[in-house]
Design a protein around this motif. Structure first.
Motif: not given
Length: 283
Positions: A140-141, A61-64, A131-132
């Motif tokens: 993100k999506g 949740t924090a990442a989003v 992301r890597a």
């Protein structure tokens, strides 16, 4: 139709039973004894699974949220996604241990819960990979989609935990129904040695366990899933639940082995003129 009613329909979907059987096969491979008790949360006094799920759900949740905030938070968001992936395993194992000892209606909803969370985990894994490789938009999506999947999984888990009381203390409400003072359970000789026997205190079920050396009286309902403990058996100073094998010490109701995590409430006993009197033990 409300979502809760839709979820309750899953409880009656017998087409899920083959999946339930396969997942139960995996659950049988979990270690037994102390390791299984740790997964249940016996040492904590309540289920471990609700604690463990906060780790992946919180970090994801924090990442989003970081993805949605202005500024460059790519490094931090990727780290949070990866931390969430690393903490999935203990959450899964603790949930699997609990799920395997629940009723059929819990288990049917549980396999859908697992499928939703599994899809969410795969999506966050794909997000980490994107992301890597520097594909931040895809990352993100995929993470946003993954959060939606685990949100659905969490809703199903909430139904099991709260609507169907999976993991809750199924006997706690009886404590408030026992009147104060001493209560006559009848002639002591009416309770055989070596086998638990049922009785009641003003309608509240209790179990009487008489041995050669002592007589113990405990609340008669298993805290785990509500089994009648009078149908259990005595072994090594413990009372074993007839449904799922939880073991409780006769002297104070402490959990020796799960899946139960809450103790059984003990009663004080007194023998007066051959009659058994009990009262709920003070805290």
């Amino acid at each position: 139709m409300r979502l809760g009613k839709r979820i309750r329909e899953i409880e009656h979907e017998d087409r899920l039973d083959p999946l339930v059987a396969r997942l139960k096969g995996l659950a049988e491979r979990l270690p037994s004894g102390t390791a299984r008790d740790v997964l249940h949360g016996v040492q904590l006094g309540h289920p471990l699974h609700p604690i463990m799920i906060h780790l992946p759900m919180g970090t994801w949740t924090a990442a989003v949220l970081l993805d949605l905030l202005p500024g460059d938070h790519r490094r931090e968001a990727r780290a949070l996604v990866d931390i969430g992936l690393l903490t999935v395993s203990p959450a899964v194992l603790s949930g699997l241990a609990d799920w395997a000892q629940q009723h059929e209606r819990h288990q049917r909803v549980g396999v859908v819960h697992v499928a939703a969370n599994g899809m969410g985990t795969l999506l966050f894994g794909a997000s980490s990979l994107a992301r890597a490789r520097g594909r931040w938009g895809w990352g993100k999506g995929l993470a946003l989609a993954g959060l939606g999947a685990i949100g659905l999984g969490g809703t199903l888990g909430g139904h099991i935990a709260y609507h169907r009381a999976g993991g809750a203390n199924s006997a706690d409400h009886f404590v408030d129904l026992v009147p104060e003072g001493w209560h006559d359970l009848g002639e002591l000789e009416a309770y055989p040695e070596g086998n638990p026997a049922g009785a009641d205190v003003d309608g509240v079920p209790v179990v009487v366990a008489r041995t050669k050396d002592a007589v113990s009286v405990l609340m008669g309902t298993c805290p785990h899933m509500g089994a009648p403990l009078a149908e259990g058996e005595l072994a090594d100073g413990c009372l074993r639940c007839p449904w799922h094998g939880s073991e409780f010490r006769l002297d104070d109701g402490t959990v020796v082995h799960g899946p139960a995590t809450a103790p059984v409430e003990p009663f004080e006993t007194s023998i007066v003129d051959g009659r058994l009197w009990v009262r709920l033990s003070p805290a």
